[in-house]
Design an enzyme around this catalytic site. Structure first.
Site, PDB file in Angstrom:
ATOM      1  N   ARG A 115       0.794  -1.229   0.000  1.00 56.21           N
ATOM      2  CA  ARG A 115       0.000   0.000   0.000  1.00 56.21           C
ATOM      3  C   ARG A 115       0.825   1.275   0.000  1.00 56.21           C
ATOM      4  O   ARG A 115       0.588   2.183  -0.802  1.00 56.21           O
ATOM      5  CB  ARG A 115      -0.897   0.096   1.260  1.00 56.21           C
ATOM      6  CG  ARG A 115      -2.238  -0.545   1.138  1.00 56.21           C
ATOM      7  CD  ARG A 115      -2.590  -1.114   2.475  1.00 56.21           C
ATOM      8  NE  ARG A 115      -1.624  -2.143   2.763  1.00 56.21           N
ATOM      9  CZ  ARG A 115      -1.737  -3.401   2.320  1.00 56.21           C
ATOM     10  NH1 ARG A 115      -2.805  -3.752   1.665  1.00 56.21           N
ATOM     11  NH2 ARG A 115      -0.810  -4.294   2.574  1.00 56.21           N
ATOM     12  N   THR A 116       1.749   1.357   0.941  1.00 55.51           N
ATOM     13  CA  THR A 116       2.403   2.654   1.135  1.00 55.51           C
ATOM     14  C   THR A 116       3.231   3.014  -0.091  1.00 55.51           C
ATOM     15  O   THR A 116       3.116   4.121  -0.624  1.00 55.51           O
ATOM     16  CB  THR A 116       3.270   2.612   2.409  1.00 55.51           C
ATOM     17  OG1 THR A 116       2.489   2.070   3.465  1.00 55.51           O
ATOM     18  CG2 THR A 116       3.746   3.995   2.785  1.00 55.51           C
ATOM     19  N   LYS A 154      25.795  -3.006  -0.002  1.00 54.69           N
ATOM     20  CA  LYS A 154      27.262  -2.948  -0.010  1.00 54.69           C
ATOM     21  C   LYS A 154      27.778  -2.143   1.172  1.00 54.69           C
ATOM     22  O   LYS A 154      28.972  -1.864   1.268  1.00 54.69           O
ATOM     23  CB  LYS A 154      27.731  -2.285  -1.313  1.00 54.69           C
ATOM     24  CG  LYS A 154      27.332  -3.013  -2.561  1.00 54.69           C
ATOM     25  CD  LYS A 154      27.818  -2.244  -3.787  1.00 54.69           C
ATOM     26  CE  LYS A 154      26.744  -2.137  -4.841  1.00 54.69           C
ATOM     27  NZ  LYS A 154      27.041  -1.116  -5.837  1.00 54.69           N
ATOM     28  N   ARG A 190      10.894   3.962   3.640  1.00 51.19           N
ATOM     29  CA  ARG A 190      10.536   2.968   4.683  1.00 51.19           C
ATOM     30  C   ARG A 190      11.815   2.249   5.075  1.00 51.19           C
ATOM     31  O   ARG A 190      12.622   1.880   4.206  1.00 51.19           O
ATOM     32  CB  ARG A 190       9.510   1.969   4.176  1.00 51.19           C
ATOM     33  CG  ARG A 190       9.314   0.818   5.168  1.00 51.19           C
ATOM     34  CD  ARG A 190       8.127  -0.030   4.851  1.00 51.19           C
ATOM     35  NE  ARG A 190       6.881   0.705   5.096  1.00 51.19           N
ATOM     36  CZ  ARG A 190       5.677   0.148   5.054  1.00 51.19           C
ATOM     37  NH1 ARG A 190       5.550  -1.131   4.799  1.00 51.19           N
ATOM     38  NH2 ARG A 190       4.588   0.866   5.276  1.00 51.19           N
ATOM     39  N   HIS A 236       4.338   5.738  11.700  1.00 50.33           N
ATOM     40  CA  HIS A 236       3.929   5.617  10.302  1.00 50.33           C
ATOM     41  C   HIS A 236       2.965   6.772  10.035  1.00 50.33           C
ATOM     42  O   HIS A 236       1.756   6.581   9.911  1.00 50.33           O
ATOM     43  CB  HIS A 236       3.239   4.263  10.112  1.00 50.33           C
ATOM     44  CG  HIS A 236       3.018   3.838   8.686  1.00 50.33           C
ATOM     45  ND1 HIS A 236       3.199   4.666   7.600  1.00 50.33           N
ATOM     46  CD2 HIS A 236       2.612   2.636   8.176  1.00 50.33           C
ATOM     47  CE1 HIS A 236       2.912   3.999   6.490  1.00 50.33           C
ATOM     48  NE2 HIS A 236       2.562   2.773   6.814  1.00 50.33           N
TER      49      HIS A 236
END
Ligand code: CP
Length: 311
Positions: A55-56, A84, A105, A133
């Site tokens: 969704r986000t 890396k 995120r 959130h």
């Protein structure tokens, strides 16, 4: 008009005036989508997702496309130079050379904050570990306001994983700014709301609250039932997750004692905590929440880029 922050890391970065403005812009986008279709022409959103999302990430991307902009980014940390050993700070400086705004995120609490301190462009926290959130909270507030017609005088039940459920933490903070809010915390003992939210938000603001393990005993009192998934990815051992994962399952028969104008929310993804049969109940609003999330992210992108009135 009030000042708007450069980045959005925590819902408390936004004043009530900021949130009201976003809600009004989202309402206007819903009513007049064509007016906004070219507001972000020539702009780029970078979606930096170091943790899974449906969704986000996709609603941010859809939001930018619906505003006429473009999107770059990655959806897996292993496909980026983080694999890396590149730091979040360096990644943010690099992306600032390519894009106009970042949605990030990250599994580590505080990573989007570090990004915002190093990027020269706005950064939006799209979920950081078990912390918060804020754009889910904007989706939640938009849905509550559109469905209930108000953000005050509500009894709100939060049910499930209140320990790791970052959307719960952010929404409690946001609702605590409104009058007449009562909070009902429904969870197993092991998944109770963290004490810093209980002490620094609920108790500090004298918000009436009840804590229980029994959903059925409190369901008839609720105006909003906010169901949550038990957050498997935050558990240290599988045994505890398996024991707790089905603590609460909302079924059609269980919902019979709820008010006629109750609304059921869930940030999704759902695993097992709401039976699929509940979806056809008019009180189930979690898919409306998904759509409202896109409109609120459109409003947020516009505000952070200073394009809400057009150029
Ligand atoms: N609500 C939410 O954050 O969903 P995703 O994890 O799919 O983005």
């Amino acid at each position: 008009m009030s000042d708007f922050p450069k980045s959005l890391i925590d819902i408390v970065d936004l004043s009530q005036e900021n949130i009201n403005e976003l809600l009004e812009i989202a309402d206007d986008i819903i009513a007049n989508p064509k007016k906004y279709a070219h507001r972000c022409d020539g702009k780029k959103l970078a979606t930096l997702f170091f943790e899974p999302s449906t969704r986000t990430r996709l609603s941010f991307e859809a939001a930018m496309y619906d505003l006429g902009g473009n999107v770059i980014g990655f959806s897996d940390a292993m496909s980026s130079s983080a694999s890396k050993g590149e730091s979040v700070a360096d990644t943010s400086k690099v992306i600032s050379c390519y894009a106009d705004i970042i949605a990030m995120r990250h599994p580590k609490e505080g990573a989007p904050l570090v990004a915002s301190m190093n990027a020269s462009i706005p950064v939006i926290n799209a979920g950081d570990g078990g912390h918060c959130h804020p754009t889910q909270t904007l989706a939640d507030l938009c849905t509550i306001r559109r469905e209930k017609g108000r953000l005050d005088n509500l009894t709100v039940g939060f049910c499930g994983d209140l320990k790791f459920g970052r959307t719960v933490h952010s929404l409690i903070s946001a609702l605590s700014e409104h009058t007449g809010i009562k909070i009902v915390l429904i969870s197993p003992a092991e998944l109770k709301l963290p004490s810093y939210i209980k002490n620094d938000v609920i108790k500090a603001k004298n918000i009436p609250y009840v804590q229980t393990t029994d959903l059925d005993s409190v369901l008839p009192d609720l105006d909003i039932l906010y169901m949550t998934r038990v957050q498997k990815e935050r558990f240290f051992n599988e045994e505890d997750y398996l024991r707790l994962k089905d603590s609460y399952i909302l079924t059609e028969s269980r919902l019979e004692t709820g008010k006629d104008d109750l609304i059921v929310l869930h940030p999704l993804p759902r695993v097992n905590e709401i039976a699929v049969g509940v979806d056809k109940d008019p009180r189930a609003c979690y898919f409306k929440q998904v759509l409202n999330g896109k409109y609120m992210r459109m409003a947020l992108i516009l505000k952070l880029l200073g394009l809400e009135k057009g150029e």
